[in-house]
Design a protein around this motif. Structure first.
Motif, PDB file in Angstrom:
ATOM      1  N   PRO A 423       0.828  -1.215   0.000  1.00 38.55           N
ATOM      2  CA  PRO A 423       0.000   0.000   0.000  1.00 38.55           C
ATOM      3  C   PRO A 423       0.856   1.256   0.000  1.00 38.55           C
ATOM      4  O   PRO A 423       2.039   1.225   0.354  1.00 38.55           O
ATOM      5  N   PHE A 424       0.262   2.353  -0.398  1.00 41.00           N
ATOM      6  CA  PHE A 424       0.890   3.667  -0.301  1.00 41.00           C
ATOM      7  C   PHE A 424       0.100   4.442   0.735  1.00 41.00           C
ATOM      8  O   PHE A 424      -1.029   4.852   0.491  1.00 41.00           O
ATOM      9  N   ASP A 425       0.684   4.612   1.928  1.00 35.83           N
ATOM     10  CA  ASP A 425      -0.030   5.243   3.034  1.00 35.83           C
ATOM     11  C   ASP A 425      -0.196   6.745   2.848  1.00 35.83           C
ATOM     12  O   ASP A 425      -1.098   7.346   3.413  1.00 35.83           O
ATOM     13  N   GLY A 426       0.719   7.340   2.073  1.00 34.96           N
ATOM     14  CA  GLY A 426       0.549   8.736   1.718  1.00 34.96           C
ATOM     15  C   GLY A 426       0.990   9.727   2.769  1.00 34.96           C
ATOM     16  O   GLY A 426       1.672   9.396   3.741  1.00 34.96           O
ATOM     17  N   TYR A 427       0.577  10.974   2.555  1.00 35.76           N
ATOM     18  CA  TYR A 427       0.973  12.097   3.400  1.00 35.76           C
ATOM     19  C   TYR A 427      -0.222  12.583   4.219  1.00 35.76           C
ATOM     20  O   TYR A 427      -1.358  12.119   4.049  1.00 35.76           O
ATOM     21  N   THR A 428       0.022  13.547   5.081  1.00 36.97           N
ATOM     22  CA  THR A 428      -1.077  14.157   5.819  1.00 36.97           C
ATOM     23  C   THR A 428      -1.973  14.972   4.889  1.00 36.97           C
ATOM     24  O   THR A 428      -3.142  15.187   5.183  1.00 36.97           O
ATOM     25  N   ASP A 429      -1.427  15.443   3.769  1.00 36.95           N
ATOM     26  CA  ASP A 429      -2.152  16.234   2.784  1.00 36.95           C
ATOM     27  C   ASP A 429      -2.652  15.303   1.674  1.00 36.95           C
ATOM     28  O   ASP A 429      -1.862  14.726   0.930  1.00 36.95           O
ATOM     29  N   LYS A 430      -3.974  15.146   1.532  1.00 41.29           N
ATOM     30  CA  LYS A 430      -4.532  14.210   0.546  1.00 41.29           C
ATOM     31  C   LYS A 430      -4.208  14.620  -0.878  1.00 41.29           C
ATOM     32  O   LYS A 430      -4.030  13.766  -1.759  1.00 41.29           O
ATOM     33  N   ASP A 431      -4.158  15.918  -1.148  1.00 43.38           N
ATOM     34  CA  ASP A 431      -3.828  16.374  -2.504  1.00 43.38           C
ATOM     35  C   ASP A 431      -2.403  15.974  -2.879  1.00 43.38           C
ATOM     36  O   ASP A 431      -2.136  15.556  -4.014  1.00 43.38           O
ATOM     37  N   LYS A 432      -1.486  16.103  -1.930  1.00 40.89           N
ATOM     38  CA  LYS A 432      -0.103  15.716  -2.195  1.00 40.89           C
ATOM     39  C   LYS A 432       0.010  14.203  -2.379  1.00 40.89           C
ATOM     40  O   LYS A 432       0.830  13.724  -3.165  1.00 40.89           O
ATOM     41  N   THR A 433      -0.807  13.469  -1.650  1.00 46.27           N
ATOM     42  CA  THR A 433      -0.828  12.016  -1.813  1.00 46.27           C
ATOM     43  C   THR A 433      -1.235  11.654  -3.235  1.00 46.27           C
ATOM     44  O   THR A 433      -0.597  10.841  -3.908  1.00 46.27           O
ATOM     45  N   GLU A 434      -2.304  12.276  -3.725  1.00 47.52           N
ATOM     46  CA  GLU A 434      -2.806  11.953  -5.065  1.00 47.52           C
ATOM     47  C   GLU A 434      -1.807  12.348  -6.154  1.00 47.52           C
ATOM     48  O   GLU A 434      -1.660  11.653  -7.158  1.00 47.52           O
ATOM     49  N   LYS A 435      -1.074  13.420  -5.948  1.00 50.01           N
ATOM     50  CA  LYS A 435      -0.093  13.864  -6.944  1.00 50.01           C
ATOM     51  C   LYS A 435       1.082  12.897  -7.052  1.00 50.01           C
ATOM     52  O   LYS A 435       1.832  12.943  -8.031  1.00 50.01           O
ATOM     53  N   SER A 436       1.251  12.042  -6.054  1.00 49.59           N
ATOM     54  CA  SER A 436       2.351  11.078  -6.079  1.00 49.59           C
ATOM     55  C   SER A 436       1.954   9.753  -6.732  1.00 49.59           C
ATOM     56  O   SER A 436       2.751   8.820  -6.757  1.00 49.59           O
ATOM     57  N   ILE A 437       0.741   9.685  -7.240  1.00 47.42           N
ATOM     58  CA  ILE A 437       0.230   8.443  -7.816  1.00 47.42           C
ATOM     59  C   ILE A 437       0.039   8.578  -9.321  1.00 47.42           C
ATOM     60  O   ILE A 437      -0.551   9.559  -9.794  1.00 47.42           O
ATOM     61  N   PHE A 438       0.547   7.614 -10.085  1.00 50.98           N
ATOM     62  CA  PHE A 438       0.250   7.496 -11.508  1.00 50.98           C
ATOM     63  C   PHE A 438      -0.864   6.455 -11.663  1.00 50.98           C
ATOM     64  O   PHE A 438      -0.797   5.374 -11.063  1.00 50.98           O
ATOM     65  N   ARG A 439      -1.860   6.784 -12.464  1.00 54.60           N
ATOM     66  CA  ARG A 439      -2.951   5.844 -12.711  1.00 54.60           C
ATOM     67  C   ARG A 439      -2.985   5.441 -14.185  1.00 54.60           C
ATOM     68  O   ARG A 439      -2.475   6.154 -15.043  1.00 54.60           O
ATOM     69  N   ASN A 440      -3.587   4.289 -14.445  1.00 58.64           N
ATOM     70  CA  ASN A 440      -3.672   3.758 -15.812  1.00 58.64           C
ATOM     71  C   ASN A 440      -2.279   3.671 -16.430  1.00 58.64           C
ATOM     72  O   ASN A 440      -2.033   4.158 -17.533  1.00 58.64           O
ATOM     73  N   VAL A 441      -1.371   3.038 -15.703  1.00 57.78           N
ATOM     74  CA  VAL A 441       0.023   2.942 -16.143  1.00 57.78           C
ATOM     75  C   VAL A 441       0.198   1.862 -17.209  1.00 57.78           C
ATOM     76  O   VAL A 441       0.707   2.118 -18.302  1.00 57.78           O
ATOM     77  N   PHE A 442      -0.227   0.643 -16.900  1.00 61.83           N
ATOM     78  CA  PHE A 442      -0.125  -0.459 -17.858  1.00 61.83           C
ATOM     79  C   PHE A 442      -1.494  -1.006 -18.281  1.00 61.83           C
ATOM     80  O   PHE A 442      -1.608  -1.705 -19.276  1.00 61.83           O
TER      81      PHE A 442
END
Length: 610
Positions: A423-442
């Motif tokens: 899992p990716f537990d992320g940051y305290t800031d949800k927006d920053k968490t989402e910016k660290s994720i790539f979706r629809n990669v493969f």
């Protein structure tokens, strides 16, 4: 990449005999690193409890001329836990901690862990606005401040969002024997715990996989420091993966740690490796190249933790006849440069280098379990190295919109697949968490964590670190956010605009900070001494730009108004590649001075020790 660095099947098979004797612990460690049951008690408190039961009279902690057994350190931490419980603190609450490497820090972290509290590990270098941001970000229910950090806290205390009666103090001395005296406005933690119970609290068996353990601060890629949630499950995986499977200490070993405990390398990797074996942690306040090997010999250390800079400093020291007169057989850390890997190991007689790759927030990790040279090691989790366009500063996607895996030996962007097991537990800031994720990669619907690092596949799930991308660079073993530094520089008197980036200095690890600045006055008339003082006030030492490039024109930007950093990075501080005046803050100096060709030549020749 050298051909000899490629991992082949014969190379893998050649290491199997040496690993067979450690196979049971490696299998156990591997199973622990894959745990998914959210109800099973795990974590730092549980691991330490097992170590106490296994080796109660064994040495758990050594600091200077003092030492504590597992039984003694456990009792100390239990008293802290019971006191906090008596004040209403409960599992999930946060305690801000600002103490330098010393026994009080270890006992406080452990005490909080036993109660299920989350320790916010404040970087002891932070000052001013950055410190206020880091403190308030996690909304602590209490704070424990070491005497050595009280001045930094007092400078900004009026801006900290915590009730006045929730600030605890620990004197800069052995408070397990002498509590000392707390200044006005602080509760002396060493005093108030004296009558508390020394027994393990019942809460240890109520702490599970998802329960937070630490906040570790990372500069990330943009903005002020982010507080990364490091939960007990991740610690348990490190406990198994590093301690049992990779480092493999025993009860008679002692690991020397000079790395700050506000970093995961020291607190998680080194300490969990020690606890997993009920071994001894020899803690140093800070790194000293001149004292390092003397401490190793004095305390009979058989292992130590490192970052690349630490090894470089030790390697640069003049050779001595007793370089190999030490008991060290294994070291664990990250960033050991290929250029000194083998010479360093041979000079000091080190058998194994357990290099690893991981980040405080990331979900992908590599560990050099097989003991090969010049690799961050092997990863059992799902990862991908994808083709990356540096000019566009983005991964390359094909006509269908999906990313493409890089070929073996080709540098690409490292991604970690986000799944139940990783899992990716992320940051305290949800927006920053989402910016660290790539979706629809493969494929449609998949999700991958963006590490921001360029890596190279060298075969059999082994990789080499290549470089760090984006708006973060690494210097002195620390991640430096260019955006954070730019915000501080831009607020300095007489600075109209700045752009910050990292540049390479020959013979050093990472990248040194450099800022291109546009000033309100001609540089010959500008007060650089005042600028230096302002930067030292608001930035930790490692984040202060080493070089300043003076730009009299408007900054060059892209069509989307991003600064053109690639060209700046290539030109570095090289006077032959630019007409701009360049200033430098040399090692040991407090202010910037104009860079000359002779000084640049001396820097490039390694005559200055950055």
């Amino acid at each position: 990449m050298r051909h000899s660095d490629v991992i082949t099947l014969p190379k893998i098979l050649s290491r199997v005999p040496a690993l067979l004797s450690n196979l049971p612990s490696m299998i156990k460690g591997s199973k622990m690193s894959k745990i998914t049951d959210t109800r099973t008690p795990v974590g730092l408190a549980k691991g330490f409890q097992q170590a106490v039961r296994s080796n109660p009279g064994g040495v758990a902690l050594v600091y200077e001329d003092r030492q504590w057994t597992y039984r003694e350190l456990n009792a100390w931490a239990n008293r802290i836990a019971h006191h906090f419980a008596s004040k209403g603190l409960r599992k999930g609450d946060t305690v801000a901690i600002s103490i330098e490497n010393r026994p009080e820090l270890v006992a406080t972290i452990l005490g909080c862990a036993k109660l299920g509290l989350c320790s916010a590990m404040l970087n002891t270098s932070q000052r001013g606005k950055v410190l206020v941001h880091s403190f308030n970000l996690v909304q602590p229910s209490a704070a424990v401040i070491g005497e050595e950090l009280v001045p930094a806290i007092e400078e900004v205390r009026g801006e900290l969002t915590l009730d006045a009666d929730r600030f605890y103090f620990l004197a800069d001395q052995d408070t397990s024997r002498n509590a000392g005296k707390a200044p006005k406005g602080y509760i002396n933690l060493a005093n108030v715990i004296q009558k508390a119970s020394a027994d393990d609290p019942d809460t240890i068996d109520q702490i599970c996989l998802k329960d937070p353990l630490f906040y570790i601060y990372t500069s990330g890629t943009t903005g002020l420091p982010k507080a990364v949630v490091f939960n007990n499950g991740r610690w348990w995986k490190a406990y198994g993966g590093f301690g049992l499977a990779a480092v493999r200490l025993n009860q008679h070993d002692r690991l020397y740690c000079t790395l700050p405990f506000y970093h995961a390398t020291g607190m998680v990797v080194c300490w969990s490796s020690v606890i997993s074996a009920s071994a001894g942690l020899v803690l140093a306040r800070r790194f000293s190249a001149s004292r390092f090997w003397d401490d190793i010999r004095q305390h009979d250390c058989t292992a130590f933790g490192y970052v690349g800079e630490l090894c470089r400093y030790l390697h640069e020291a003049p050779p001595k006849e007793n370089d190999r007169t030490n008991k060290v057989r294994v070291i664990v850390g990250n960033g050991l440069r290929p250029s000194i890997w083998t010479p360093f190991r041979e000079r000091f007689g080190i058998d194994r280098v357990v290099e690893f790759y991981a980040s405080s927030e990331g979900n992908v990790a590599f560990t050099n379990v097989f003991g090969f040279d010049n690799t961050v090691g092997f990863s059992p989790v799902s990862y991908a190295i994808v083709k990356y366009d540096k000019d566009q500063d983005a991964p390359i996607r094909n006509a269908r919109g999906f990313m493409t895996r890089a070929a073996k030996g080709e540098a690409g962007l490292m991604l970690g697949e986000i799944s139940d097991k990783t899992p990716f537990d992320g940051y305290t800031d949800k927006d920053k968490t989402e910016k660290s994720i790539f979706r629809n990669v493969f494929k449609k619907g998949d999700a991958w964590f963006n590490t921001g690092d360029l890596m190279r596949d060298i075969g059999f799930r082994h990789a080499q670190f290549v470089d760090r991308l984006g708006d973060t660079f690494r210097w002195k073993g620390e991640n430096v956010s260019t955006t954070e530094v730019e915000q501080i520089v831009d607020q300095c008197d007489g600075v109209l605009e700045s752009v910050v980036y990292g540049v390479e200095i020959p013979g050093t690890n990472g990248r040194a900070g450099m800022a291109q600045v546009r000033l309100a006055a001609p540089h010959a008339e500008y007060d650089f001494a005042r600028l230096s003082d302002q930067l030292r006030r608001d930035l930790p030492p490692y984040a202060i730009p080493v070089f300043l490039r003076i730009n009299e024109q408007a900054m060059e930007t892209t069509g989307t108004f991003k600064h053109q950093k690639n060209k700046l990075k290539e030109q570095r501080y090289d006077l032959a590649q630019q007409d701009n005046p360049v200033y430098v803050m040399l090692p040991g100096e407090r202010h910037y001075q104009r860079l000359t060709e002779s000084v640049q030549a001396a820097i490039d020749a390694g005559e200055y020790r950055f």
